[in-house]
Write an enzyme that holds these catalytic residues in place. Sequence first.
Site, mmCIF file in Angstrom:
data_model
loop_
_atom_site.group_PDB
_atom_site.id
_atom_site.type_symbol
_atom_site.label_atom_id
_atom_site.label_comp_id
_atom_site.label_asym_id
_atom_site.label_seq_id
_atom_site.Cartn_x
_atom_site.Cartn_y
_atom_site.Cartn_z
ATOM 1 N N PRO A 193 11.650 -22.275 -27.894
ATOM 2 C CA PRO A 193 11.358 -22.425 -29.324
ATOM 3 C C PRO A 193 10.937 -21.107 -29.964
ATOM 4 O O PRO A 193 9.832 -20.983 -30.514
ATOM 5 C CB PRO A 193 10.215 -23.447 -29.325
ATOM 6 C CG PRO A 193 9.519 -23.228 -28.012
ATOM 7 C CD PRO A 193 10.544 -22.725 -27.039
ATOM 8 N N TRP A 212 13.793 -26.267 -16.487
ATOM 9 C CA TRP A 212 13.950 -27.158 -17.646
ATOM 10 C C TRP A 212 15.317 -27.836 -17.609
ATOM 11 O O TRP A 212 15.448 -29.031 -17.879
ATOM 12 C CB TRP A 212 13.824 -26.366 -18.954
ATOM 13 C CG TRP A 212 12.442 -25.901 -19.269
ATOM 14 C CD1 TRP A 212 12.005 -24.610 -19.315
ATOM 15 C CD2 TRP A 212 11.315 -26.715 -19.592
ATOM 16 N NE1 TRP A 212 10.678 -24.574 -19.635
ATOM 17 C CE2 TRP A 212 10.237 -25.847 -19.819
ATOM 18 C CE3 TRP A 212 11.112 -28.093 -19.709
ATOM 19 C CZ2 TRP A 212 8.962 -26.314 -20.160
ATOM 20 C CZ3 TRP A 212 9.846 -28.565 -20.050
ATOM 21 C CH2 TRP A 212 8.795 -27.685 -20.271
ATOM 22 N N ASN A 255 23.556 -14.931 -28.148
ATOM 23 C CA ASN A 255 24.642 -13.978 -28.349
ATOM 24 C C ASN A 255 25.454 -13.848 -27.070
ATOM 25 O O ASN A 255 24.978 -14.190 -25.988
ATOM 26 C CB ASN A 255 24.071 -12.617 -28.765
ATOM 27 C CG ASN A 255 23.756 -12.580 -30.261
ATOM 28 O OD1 ASN A 255 24.571 -13.031 -31.071
ATOM 29 N ND2 ASN A 255 22.605 -12.061 -30.615
ATOM 30 N N ALA A 264 16.843 -14.759 -37.869
ATOM 31 C CA ALA A 264 15.507 -15.353 -37.955
ATOM 32 C C ALA A 264 14.592 -14.469 -37.131
ATOM 33 O O ALA A 264 15.029 -13.844 -36.159
ATOM 34 C CB ALA A 264 15.519 -16.776 -37.412
ATOM 35 N N LYS A 321 31.571 -11.650 -33.408
ATOM 36 C CA LYS A 321 30.106 -11.496 -33.396
ATOM 37 C C LYS A 321 29.682 -10.516 -32.309
ATOM 38 O O LYS A 321 28.769 -9.710 -32.495
ATOM 39 C CB LYS A 321 29.456 -12.874 -33.189
ATOM 40 C CG LYS A 321 27.927 -12.857 -33.125
ATOM 41 C CD LYS A 321 27.287 -12.661 -34.479
ATOM 42 C CE LYS A 321 25.822 -12.255 -34.448
ATOM 43 N NZ LYS A 321 24.903 -13.244 -33.972
ATOM 44 N N LEU A 327 15.977 -6.087 -22.396
ATOM 45 C CA LEU A 327 17.044 -6.060 -23.412
ATOM 46 C C LEU A 327 18.223 -6.920 -22.975
ATOM 47 O O LEU A 327 18.554 -6.969 -21.782
ATOM 48 C CB LEU A 327 17.536 -4.624 -23.629
ATOM 49 C CG LEU A 327 16.477 -3.557 -23.933
ATOM 50 C CD1 LEU A 327 17.155 -2.207 -24.162
ATOM 51 C CD2 LEU A 327 15.647 -3.941 -25.156
HETATM 52 N N1 LIG Z 1 16.826 -14.042 -33.856
HETATM 53 C C1 LIG Z 1 18.007 -13.864 -34.413
HETATM 54 O O1 LIG Z 1 18.101 -13.528 -35.586
HETATM 55 C C2 LIG Z 1 19.266 -14.113 -33.617
HETATM 56 C C3 LIG Z 1 20.476 -14.148 -34.326
HETATM 57 C C4 LIG Z 1 21.642 -14.413 -33.616
HETATM 58 C C5 LIG Z 1 21.595 -14.615 -32.252
HETATM 59 N N2 LIG Z 1 20.403 -14.552 -31.607
HETATM 60 C C6 LIG Z 1 20.404 -14.790 -30.159
HETATM 61 O O2 LIG Z 1 19.793 -16.037 -29.917
HETATM 62 C C7 LIG Z 1 19.143 -16.039 -28.636
HETATM 63 C C8 LIG Z 1 17.680 -16.406 -28.832
HETATM 64 O O3 LIG Z 1 17.075 -15.335 -29.568
HETATM 65 P P1 LIG Z 1 15.695 -15.467 -30.344
HETATM 66 O O4 LIG Z 1 15.673 -14.343 -31.326
HETATM 67 O O5 LIG Z 1 15.460 -16.852 -30.820
HETATM 68 O O6 LIG Z 1 14.676 -15.134 -29.152
HETATM 69 P P2 LIG Z 1 13.104 -15.388 -29.122
HETATM 70 O O7 LIG Z 1 12.543 -15.455 -30.485
HETATM 71 O O8 LIG Z 1 12.546 -14.388 -28.164
HETATM 72 O O9 LIG Z 1 12.992 -16.847 -28.491
HETATM 73 C C9 LIG Z 1 13.108 -17.118 -27.119
HETATM 74 C C10 LIG Z 1 12.170 -18.273 -26.830
HETATM 75 O O10 LIG Z 1 12.365 -18.689 -25.480
HETATM 76 C C11 LIG Z 1 11.094 -18.875 -24.891
HETATM 77 N N3 LIG Z 1 11.189 -18.745 -23.449
HETATM 78 C C12 LIG Z 1 11.266 -17.624 -22.686
HETATM 79 N N4 LIG Z 1 11.349 -17.948 -21.391
HETATM 80 C C13 LIG Z 1 11.316 -19.303 -21.317
HETATM 81 C C14 LIG Z 1 11.360 -20.223 -20.252
HETATM 82 N N5 LIG Z 1 11.427 -19.825 -18.982
HETATM 83 N N6 LIG Z 1 11.316 -21.528 -20.553
HETATM 84 C C15 LIG Z 1 11.241 -21.967 -21.821
HETATM 85 N N7 LIG Z 1 11.184 -21.132 -22.879
HETATM 86 C C16 LIG Z 1 11.225 -19.805 -22.629
HETATM 87 C C17 LIG Z 1 10.251 -17.775 -25.513
HETATM 88 O O11 LIG Z 1 8.886 -18.061 -25.302
HETATM 89 P P3 LIG Z 1 7.702 -17.045 -25.693
HETATM 90 O O12 LIG Z 1 7.300 -17.484 -27.070
HETATM 91 O O13 LIG Z 1 6.672 -17.289 -24.662
HETATM 92 O O14 LIG Z 1 8.285 -15.668 -25.653
HETATM 93 C C18 LIG Z 1 10.687 -17.900 -26.964
HETATM 94 O O15 LIG Z 1 10.005 -18.955 -27.612
HETATM 95 C C19 LIG Z 1 19.369 -14.618 -28.090
HETATM 96 O O16 LIG Z 1 20.512 -14.608 -27.279
HETATM 97 C C20 LIG Z 1 19.624 -13.795 -29.334
HETATM 98 O O17 LIG Z 1 20.383 -12.629 -29.068
HETATM 99 C C21 LIG Z 1 19.229 -14.308 -32.256
#
Ligand SMILES: NC(=O)c1ccc[n+]([C@@H]2O[C@H](COP(=O)([O-])OP(=O)(O)OC[C@H]3O[C@@H](n4cnc5c(N)ncnc54)[C@H](OP(=O)(O)O)[C@@H]3O)[C@@H](O)[C@H]2O)c1
Length: 298
Positions: A15, A88, A104, A129, A180, A260
């Site tokens: 989340p 999970w 991604n 986001a 993308k 990364l």
């Molecule tokens: N953000 C963007 O704008 C965006 C746009 C397009 C694509 N993406 C892609 O979408 C994907 C997610 O990105 P994001 O930006 O949402 O990342 P993020 O904000 O870092 O979210 C990842 C989440 O996963 C949780 N997590 C980590 N390890 C876990 C585990 N073992 N079990 C359960 N939850 C766990 C993290 O917890 P913690 O809170 O403890 O860290 C965090 O809440 C990535 O591949 C990214 O490249 C992101």
Amino acid sequence: MVSAEPFQSVAVVGPGAIGTTVAAALHEAGRTPLICGRTARDRLELSTDDGDVVVPGPVRTDPATLPGPVDLVLLAVKATQVEAATPWLTALCHEETVVCVLQNGVEQEAMVGPLVPGPVLPSVVWFPAQARPDGSVWLRAAPRLSVPDVPAAAIVVRAMLGTRCAIEAAADFRTLAWQKLLQNAVAGLMALSGRRGGMFRRDDVDELARAYLRECLAVARAEGADLPDAVAAEIVGRFRSGPPDMGTSILADREAGRALEWSVRNGVIRRLGRARAIPTPVSDVVVPLLAAASEGPG
Ligand SMILES: NC(=O)c1ccc[n+]([C@@H]2O[C@H](COP(=O)([O-])OP(=O)(O)OC[C@H]3O[C@@H](n4cnc5c(N)ncnc54)[C@H](OP(=O)(O)O)[C@@H]3O)[C@@H](O)[C@H]2O)c1
């Protein structure tokens, strides 16, 4: 918002920025998902242009506390976190559970497929986001997802129906996913320079980005993406004319000293290029540097 009944059970794993956005979209439509994360929280909070959405928790942090498998898992951990999230997936999935991967990259099925007994549905996440230090998330644009037009897509399309998160089941998903990926690959240059989008206004960086995109395009086409030459100029043009302070998640991860997503965003071009004997001279420099920035040593 439309409420579709009867509705199957849904879990969001991870989340963060993207997971909170989809969880909030589902909650607003009366389809509050089970939330599975790493950091315990009572609730999720999404800030949008039209107000805040609070998703009731708790964020579960122990797979042993789950009531059982669900019909749909939205997997939104980073690509570097998939392995750690396996418990999970084991607890949430039976043979018919669809796992939609919100990440991604173009290797989502290859990465997650071996970890689950049922279908894996890749996606393209088109919206930005941003997770804030307090765990709340700032939604920067209207949420939109693309998934391939395959039978497994039906459940996620139905889940998102009538929510603020638009979803399309695309006939040529492969091309969208590569489009993308090209954008992500060139954004990786920001993590190396430590600079934001404004760096693409430099002529030398513009030239480097175009050379990089030419080799990315060659690999993308060999992998079946139907992308024209013009896509390289469009991508660089968007970076060049965009806000100079525009960031990217790989830069945010670099600045925060986190792992990364270099392998799925950049390494993949070099790997697949090598497998097809396509020269990747820019990747040959960029990828080891990103890998070292992520993992060291040193
Ligand atoms: N953000 C963007 O704008 C965006 C746009 C397009 C694509 N993406 C892609 O979408 C994907 C997610 O990105 P994001 O930006 O949402 O990342 P993020 O904000 O870092 O979210 C990842 C989440 O996963 C949780 N997590 C980590 N390890 C876990 C585990 N073992 N079990 C359960 N939850 C766990 C993290 O917890 P913690 O809170 O403890 O860290 C965090 O809440 C990535 O591949 C990214 O490249 C992101």
